[in-house]
Design a protein around this motif. Structure first.
Motif, PDB file in Angstrom:
ATOM      1  N   SER A  26       9.480 -29.466  37.283  1.00  0.00           N
ATOM      2  CA  SER A  26      10.891 -29.698  37.598  1.00  0.00           C
ATOM      3  C   SER A  26      11.686 -28.400  37.572  1.00  0.00           C
ATOM      4  O   SER A  26      12.532 -28.161  38.439  1.00  0.00           O
ATOM      5  CB  SER A  26      11.492 -30.706  36.599  1.00  0.00           C
ATOM      6  N   CYS A  27      11.417 -27.559  36.576  1.00  0.00           N
ATOM      7  CA  CYS A  27      12.130 -26.282  36.480  1.00  0.00           C
ATOM      8  C   CYS A  27      11.781 -25.366  37.654  1.00  0.00           C
ATOM      9  O   CYS A  27      12.656 -24.693  38.204  1.00  0.00           O
ATOM     10  CB  CYS A  27      11.810 -25.591  35.161  1.00  0.00           C
ATOM     11  N   LEU A  28      10.515 -25.352  38.048  1.00  0.00           N
ATOM     12  CA  LEU A  28      10.106 -24.513  39.176  1.00  0.00           C
ATOM     13  C   LEU A  28      10.754 -25.009  40.466  1.00  0.00           C
ATOM     14  O   LEU A  28      11.196 -24.198  41.292  1.00  0.00           O
ATOM     15  CB  LEU A  28       8.583 -24.522  39.311  1.00  0.00           C
ATOM     16  N   ALA A  29      10.827 -26.321  40.639  1.00  0.00           N
ATOM     17  CA  ALA A  29      11.451 -26.875  41.846  1.00  0.00           C
ATOM     18  C   ALA A  29      12.927 -26.497  41.917  1.00  0.00           C
ATOM     19  O   ALA A  29      13.429 -26.061  42.967  1.00  0.00           O
ATOM     20  CB  ALA A  29      11.286 -28.392  41.869  1.00  0.00           C
ATOM     21  N   LEU A  30      13.644 -26.654  40.799  1.00  0.00           N
ATOM     22  CA  LEU A  30      15.063 -26.292  40.790  1.00  0.00           C
ATOM     23  C   LEU A  30      15.231 -24.799  41.002  1.00  0.00           C
ATOM     24  O   LEU A  30      16.148 -24.354  41.697  1.00  0.00           O
ATOM     25  CB  LEU A  30      15.708 -26.708  39.474  1.00  0.00           C
ATOM     26  N   PHE A  31      14.346 -24.018  40.395  1.00  0.00           N
ATOM     27  CA  PHE A  31      14.398 -22.565  40.559  1.00  0.00           C
ATOM     28  C   PHE A  31      14.341 -22.187  42.035  1.00  0.00           C
ATOM     29  O   PHE A  31      15.113 -21.356  42.512  1.00  0.00           O
ATOM     30  CB  PHE A  31      13.233 -21.930  39.799  1.00  0.00           C
ATOM     31  N   MET A  32      13.437 -22.806  42.788  1.00  0.00           N
ATOM     32  CA  MET A  32      13.310 -22.513  44.220  1.00  0.00           C
ATOM     33  C   MET A  32      14.577 -22.892  44.979  1.00  0.00           C
ATOM     34  O   MET A  32      15.052 -22.144  45.840  1.00  0.00           O
ATOM     35  CB  MET A  32      12.115 -23.271  44.798  1.00  0.00           C
ATOM     36  N   VAL A  33      15.130 -24.067  44.674  1.00  0.00           N
ATOM     37  CA  VAL A  33      16.321 -24.556  45.381  1.00  0.00           C
ATOM     38  C   VAL A  33      17.503 -23.615  45.181  1.00  0.00           C
ATOM     39  O   VAL A  33      18.187 -23.225  46.137  1.00  0.00           O
ATOM     40  CB  VAL A  33      16.673 -25.976  44.907  1.00  0.00           C
ATOM     41  N   VAL A  34      17.762 -23.256  43.924  1.00  0.00           N
ATOM     42  CA  VAL A  34      18.913 -22.398  43.625  1.00  0.00           C
ATOM     43  C   VAL A  34      18.657 -20.971  44.085  1.00  0.00           C
ATOM     44  O   VAL A  34      19.565 -20.302  44.605  1.00  0.00           O
ATOM     45  CB  VAL A  34      19.235 -22.436  42.115  1.00  0.00           C
ATOM     46  N   LEU A  35      17.433 -20.499  43.921  1.00  0.00           N
ATOM     47  CA  LEU A  35      17.087 -19.142  44.337  1.00  0.00           C
ATOM     48  C   LEU A  35      17.423 -18.925  45.816  1.00  0.00           C
ATOM     49  O   LEU A  35      17.985 -17.893  46.194  1.00  0.00           O
ATOM     50  CB  LEU A  35      15.598 -18.894  44.103  1.00  0.00           C
ATOM     51  N   ASP A  36      17.105 -19.908  46.648  1.00  0.00           N
ATOM     52  CA  ASP A  36      17.290 -19.713  48.082  1.00  0.00           C
ATOM     53  C   ASP A  36      18.730 -19.855  48.538  1.00  0.00           C
ATOM     54  O   ASP A  36      19.037 -19.615  49.704  1.00  0.00           O
ATOM     55  CB  ASP A  36      16.393 -20.669  48.863  1.00  0.00           C
ATOM     56  N   SER A  37      19.621 -20.227  47.645  1.00  0.00           N
ATOM     57  CA  SER A  37      21.041 -20.207  47.992  1.00  0.00           C
ATOM     58  C   SER A  37      21.642 -18.819  47.801  1.00  0.00           C
ATOM     59  O   SER A  37      22.730 -18.530  48.307  1.00  0.00           O
ATOM     60  CB  SER A  37      21.807 -21.226  47.136  1.00  0.00           C
ATOM     61  N   THR A  38      20.923 -17.926  47.088  1.00  0.00           N
ATOM     62  CA  THR A  38      21.449 -16.589  46.836  1.00  0.00           C
ATOM     63  C   THR A  38      20.552 -15.460  47.324  1.00  0.00           C
ATOM     64  O   THR A  38      21.033 -14.379  47.647  1.00  0.00           O
ATOM     65  CB  THR A  38      21.695 -16.377  45.325  1.00  0.00           C
ATOM     66  N   ILE A  39      19.248 -15.699  47.394  1.00  0.00           N
ATOM     67  CA  ILE A  39      18.320 -14.591  47.657  1.00  0.00           C
ATOM     68  C   ILE A  39      18.512 -13.990  49.039  1.00  0.00           C
ATOM     69  O   ILE A  39      18.270 -12.798  49.249  1.00  0.00           O
ATOM     70  CB  ILE A  39      16.856 -15.061  47.465  1.00  0.00           C
ATOM     71  N   VAL A  40      18.953 -14.788  50.023  1.00  0.00           N
ATOM     72  CA  VAL A  40      19.101 -14.251  51.378  1.00  0.00           C
ATOM     73  C   VAL A  40      20.359 -13.401  51.531  1.00  0.00           C
ATOM     74  O   VAL A  40      20.481 -12.628  52.492  1.00  0.00           O
ATOM     75  CB  VAL A  40      19.133 -15.382  52.430  1.00  0.00           C
ATOM     76  N   THR A  41      21.310 -13.544  50.610  1.00  0.00           N
ATOM     77  CA  THR A  41      22.609 -12.886  50.787  1.00  0.00           C
ATOM     78  C   THR A  41      22.467 -11.376  50.893  1.00  0.00           C
ATOM     79  O   THR A  41      23.043 -10.749  51.793  1.00  0.00           O
ATOM     80  CB  THR A  41      23.539 -13.236  49.614  1.00  0.00           C
ATOM     81  N   VAL A  42      21.709 -10.775  49.992  1.00  0.00           N
ATOM     82  CA  VAL A  42      21.549  -9.329  49.995  1.00  0.00           C
ATOM     83  C   VAL A  42      20.742  -8.866  51.210  1.00  0.00           C
ATOM     84  O   VAL A  42      20.897  -7.735  51.679  1.00  0.00           O
ATOM     85  CB  VAL A  42      20.871  -8.874  48.683  1.00  0.00           C
ATOM     86  N   ALA A  43      19.895  -9.746  51.743  1.00  0.00           N
ATOM     87  CA  ALA A  43      19.039  -9.384  52.875  1.00  0.00           C
ATOM     88  C   ALA A  43      19.744  -9.511  54.223  1.00  0.00           C
ATOM     89  O   ALA A  43      19.168  -9.126  55.251  1.00  0.00           O
ATOM     90  CB  ALA A  43      17.782 -10.252  52.871  1.00  0.00           C
ATOM     91  N   LEU A  44      20.961 -10.027  54.267  1.00  0.00           N
ATOM     92  CA  LEU A  44      21.637 -10.295  55.539  1.00  0.00           C
ATOM     93  C   LEU A  44      21.779  -9.061  56.433  1.00  0.00           C
ATOM     94  O   LEU A  44      21.514  -9.142  57.645  1.00  0.00           O
ATOM     95  CB  LEU A  44      23.008 -10.932  55.281  1.00  0.00           C
ATOM     96  N   PRO A  45      22.200  -7.906  55.916  1.00  0.00           N
ATOM     97  CA  PRO A  45      22.297  -6.736  56.801  1.00  0.00           C
ATOM     98  C   PRO A  45      20.963  -6.348  57.437  1.00  0.00           C
ATOM     99  O   PRO A  45      20.924  -5.971  58.609  1.00  0.00           O
ATOM    100  CB  PRO A  45      22.832  -5.635  55.866  1.00  0.00           C
TER     101      PRO A  45
END
Length: 492
Positions: A26-45
């Motif tokens: 359950s923790c790993l699943a939530l980790f993936m969900v929340v991670l992908d709401s922020t991880i792409v932000t820095v990669a946008l440029p």
């Protein structure tokens, strides 16, 4: 939020396996969900350079995920109850993992955005079932409290790691790895789910409100698309008018579908109390602030100040740490002073912190112009999240508890998607009027300043709206365990 199951509830884990297996999954699943709401932000440029993305397309890399995540959360939560948490959990793991692979291999912006939309669908299935697996398997009160606390903290850690990991992966490998990184844990979730979880299915014969979910998700998508096109094409362009009209029609269709459905996603009697309407308005505002703040800060650091992706991620690290500290602080203070005071104080702090960002220049000092304002604003936002969740779920009938929590999550995700589209439109217009060269640093700064000013104003409105909530502390019988359960709705 799913109801706590009694000891007679059917088991979800195969015999002789420790409950820690469920907690880890359950923790790993939530980790993936929340991670992908922020991880792409820095990669946008870097995504922009690699795939020739426009500013609107960059916005859709974020919004596409949020729209489907928010729109399908209530449906996925109900599907887990009816068709079994194992089935929905495995579906989410497969869709999320495959979409991550496709997104990482994308050769153009259309494929990338489509993959992010699919990721949001998988995330919508993973988020509620990951919580349901804990509540259904942990019948001992103390064990459940520890599991929920760990699950809730994992969401904060994921948000913290997301911006840093996004910077590291983008700088050391490429932007594609912010998507590829989901594949190993996605496979692990699927394999462990198949091996360790027991199938279950409700005996209730209730049809899912799929038409309602499709209407609300498509309507928000059409609205976001129309708003994002307005900055480039003008408000009278067919690419703007047609999506906005479609959004209005889909919203009307959603209301009709909900009124006729015997089991609607959002029961109309649920949103009648003023407290719930205000709470969802506040969560919408928080969704706008959380999403837009990281979006514009990332672009500002990289496109104006010339930071690398890695340096940008590290620059945001103290801000995300403050979010975790604020969440821990709120857990204790809310029991003492009550949700309304926390919301008013948090809203004023958030407004003050973001307002200070209006002073940014094309040669800003990190500590005074970025770090300190964002630490103040971030702390304000973080202490609001639990309080608004309590306000939006307290007093709700048990049969509607899941729907109320789902509605709050939907308000947050949709607020992020729609609010970001509006703010990108505003910033782009200001930038284009400031200079003929829309990529000039000074012109970009003008657009970002206005966007930050609007966000600050929105948080001030939120603080004032919170005054309309009833005063007082949570019920005396409210425990830290119950606060952890309510905090859980803010993590996905």
């Amino acid at each position: 939020m799913p109801e706590i199951r009694s000891a007679s509830a059917p088991p979800v884990l195969r015999p002789n396996l420790p409950l820690g297996v469920v907690v880890a999954m359950s923790c790993l699943a939530l980790f993936m969900v929340v991670l992908d709401s922020t991880i792409v932000t820095v990669a946008l440029p870097d995504m922009k350079t690699g795939l020739d993305l426009s500013t609107d397309a960059q916005q859709w890399v974020v919004s596409g995920y949020l729209i489907t995540l928010g729109g399908f959360l209530p449906l996925a939560a109900r599907a887990g109850d009816l068709y079994g948490h194992k089935r929905v959990f495995l579906f989410g793991a497969v869709v999320f993992t495959v979409a991550s692979l496709i997104g990482g291999l994308a050769s153009d912006g259309t494929v990338l955005i489509a993959a992010r939309i699919a990721q949001g669908t998988g995330a919508a299935a993973l988020a509620p079932t990951s919580l349901s697996l804990i509540t259904a398997s942990h019948t001992d009160e103390h064990e459940r409290e520890r599991a929920l606390s760990l699950w809730s903290v994992m969401g904060g850690i994921a948000g913290l790691i997301g911006v840093v990991l996004g910077g590291v992966l983008t700088a050391e490998l490429s932007w594609r790895w912010v998507l590829f990184v989901n594949i190993p844990p996605g496979i692990a979730l699927f394999v462990t789910g198949v091996l360790f979880l027991l199938p279950s299915r409700s005996t209730e014969r209730i049809k899912l409100d799929l038409p309602g979910a499709l209407c609300v998700t498509s309507g928000i998508g059409a609205l976001t698309y129309g708003l994002s096109e307005a900055s480039a094409e003008g408000w009278g362009a067919p690419s703007v008018v047609i999506p906005l009209l479609a959004a209005a029609l889909l919203t009307a269709a959603f209301l009709v579908a909900e009124s006729r459905s015997p089991h609607p996603l959002i029961p109309f009697d649920l949103v009648r109390p003023r407290t719930l309407r205000i709470a969802n308005l506040l969560m919408f505002c928080l969704g706008v602030t959380l999403t837009a703040l990281f979006f514009f800060l990332s672009l500002y650091c990289q496109q104006v100040l010339g930071y690398s992706a890695l340096r940008t991620g590290m620059a945001m690290l103290p801000i995300t740490v403050v979010f975790i500290i604020g969440g821990i602080t709120a857990r204790h203070l809310t029991l003492v002073v009550g949700p309304r005071i926390m919301l008013v104080v948090g809203g004023l702090l958030a407004a003050a912190g973001v307002a200070c960002l209006v002073t940014i220049t094309s040669h800003a000092a990190y500590v005074t112009h970025i770090l300190l304002p964002n630490m103040v604003g971030g702390f304000g936002v973080s202490i609001m999240l639990l309080a608004v969740t309590i306000s939006g779920t307290t007093g709700v009938e048990p049969k509607n508890a899941g729907a109320a929590s789902g509605l709050l999550n939907t308000s947050r995700q949709i607020g992020g998607a729609v609010g970001l589209a509006v703010l990108v439109n505003i910033a782009s217009n200001v930038t284009s009027h400031a200079s003929k060269d829309s990529g000039h640093p000074d012109a970009l700064v003008e657009g970002y300043r206005v966007a930050f000013l609007v966000i600050a104003g929105l948080m001030l409105v939120a603080a004032l709206a919170a005054l309309a909530l009833p005063a007082g502390k949570p019920a005396k019988e409210k425990t830290h365990e119950e606060l952890d359960e309510q905090a859980a709705t803010t993590r996905s």
